[in-house]
Enzyme design. Structure first.
Site, PDB file in Angstrom:
ATOM      1  N   HIS A 150     -36.207  57.743 -31.900  1.00  0.00           N
ATOM      2  CA  HIS A 150     -37.256  58.544 -31.240  1.00  0.00           C
ATOM      3  C   HIS A 150     -37.486  59.845 -32.015  1.00  0.00           C
ATOM      4  O   HIS A 150     -38.622  60.272 -32.222  1.00  0.00           O
ATOM      5  CB  HIS A 150     -36.837  58.928 -29.815  1.00  0.00           C
ATOM      6  CG  HIS A 150     -36.661  57.777 -28.871  1.00  0.00           C
ATOM      7  ND1 HIS A 150     -35.509  57.554 -28.162  1.00  0.00           N
ATOM      8  CD2 HIS A 150     -37.514  56.779 -28.507  1.00  0.00           C
ATOM      9  CE1 HIS A 150     -35.651  56.483 -27.395  1.00  0.00           C
ATOM     10  NE2 HIS A 150     -36.863  55.995 -27.592  1.00  0.00           N
ATOM     11  N   ARG A 205     -40.890  49.327 -34.223  1.00  0.00           N
ATOM     12  CA  ARG A 205     -39.735  48.986 -35.064  1.00  0.00           C
ATOM     13  C   ARG A 205     -39.927  47.599 -35.669  1.00  0.00           C
ATOM     14  O   ARG A 205     -40.655  47.420 -36.603  1.00  0.00           O
ATOM     15  CB  ARG A 205     -38.444  49.062 -34.242  1.00  0.00           C
ATOM     16  CG  ARG A 205     -38.094  50.481 -33.796  1.00  0.00           C
ATOM     17  CD  ARG A 205     -37.045  50.491 -32.732  1.00  0.00           C
ATOM     18  NE  ARG A 205     -37.474  49.704 -31.582  1.00  0.00           N
ATOM     19  CZ  ARG A 205     -36.770  49.528 -30.490  1.00  0.00           C
ATOM     20  NH1 ARG A 205     -35.574  50.043 -30.377  1.00  0.00           N
ATOM     21  NH2 ARG A 205     -37.255  48.813 -29.480  1.00  0.00           N
ATOM     22  N   SER A 218     -32.258  52.125 -27.230  1.00  0.00           N
ATOM     23  CA  SER A 218     -31.512  52.843 -26.191  1.00  0.00           C
ATOM     24  C   SER A 218     -30.628  51.880 -25.398  1.00  0.00           C
ATOM     25  O   SER A 218     -29.487  52.213 -25.061  1.00  0.00           O
ATOM     26  CB  SER A 218     -32.472  53.543 -25.230  1.00  0.00           C
ATOM     27  OG  SER A 218     -33.187  54.550 -25.896  1.00  0.00           O
ATOM     28  N   LYS A 274     -38.103  50.018 -15.550  1.00  0.00           N
ATOM     29  CA  LYS A 274     -36.686  49.605 -15.519  1.00  0.00           C
ATOM     30  C   LYS A 274     -35.851  50.747 -14.932  1.00  0.00           C
ATOM     31  O   LYS A 274     -36.190  51.914 -15.106  1.00  0.00           O
ATOM     32  CB  LYS A 274     -36.175  49.335 -16.941  1.00  0.00           C
ATOM     33  CG  LYS A 274     -36.763  48.122 -17.609  1.00  0.00           C
ATOM     34  CD  LYS A 274     -36.357  48.061 -19.070  1.00  0.00           C
ATOM     35  CE  LYS A 274     -37.208  48.993 -19.910  1.00  0.00           C
ATOM     36  NZ  LYS A 274     -36.863  49.060 -21.327  1.00  0.00           N
TER      37      LYS A 274
END
Ligand code: PNS
Length: 159
Positions: free
Chosen positions: A17, A90, A128, A41
């Site tokens: 990030h 990514r 993460s 989530k």
């Protein structure tokens, strides 16, 4: 571009990030890093904790501001007068989700563009979620997150 929004859960903020934030900061006058209050989530960290971690990780970056938002992202983007949404991309696995989100947001508001930035290859492979699993199992996460996040995670897991 004057103002853009970099939204996310940041649960927790990672070097990936931060790499995207640094890259966006060179292109945009004001980059608003927008921490979503209630992501789809369940999060490990509260919104306050996630904001505090992002704040520490980006301290000293002129032009970067931290904010929190609720509800629809496009409404927040319009409210703050931003011209675009920044997202990191990514690997191929990100593409489908990001493609769906970008086009849905465009359908909701045609005036807002989503711009994708690729983080350095050194941080293009972790997430993460993976970092949370490593920390939960007592592994070393110092290659993936700043020292302040490492400390916070150690406390969370009572290590
Ligand atoms: O870091 P994440 O979890 O990939 O970020 C996802 C986020 C916060 C950008 C996304 O869930 C979002 O925009 N939430 C706000 C609600 C919304 O606008 N949903 C419609 C977008 S398709």
């Amino acid at each position: 571009m004057q103002v853009a929004v970099y939204p996310g859960s940041f649960d927790p903020v990672t070097y990936g990030h931060i790499d995207v934030i640094r890259r966006a900061n060179t292109l945009i006058g004001t980059l608003l890093v927008a921490v979503v209050e209630q992501p789809p989530k369940e999060t490990m960290f509260s919104a306050e904790e996630r904001i505090s971690m992002v704040r520490k990780a980006t301290a000293g970056l002129k032009g970067v501001k931290i904010d929190v938002f609720q509800g629809l992202l496009v409404e927040y983007v319009l409210k703050v007068g931003a011209q675009a949404i920044i997202r990191g991309l990514r690997a191929l696995t990100d593409f489908e989700y990001e493609f769906q989100m970008a086009l849905t947001n465009r359908k909701l508001c045609d005036r807002i563009e989503t711009i994708f930035l690729m983080p350095s290859e050194t941080c293009s492979y972790f997430s993460s979620s993976m970092i949370k699993e490593i920390a939960r199992l007592g592994g070393d996460i110092s290659a993936f997150v700043p020292p302040s996040v490492c400390e916070k995670m150690k406390k969370k897991f009572g290590k």
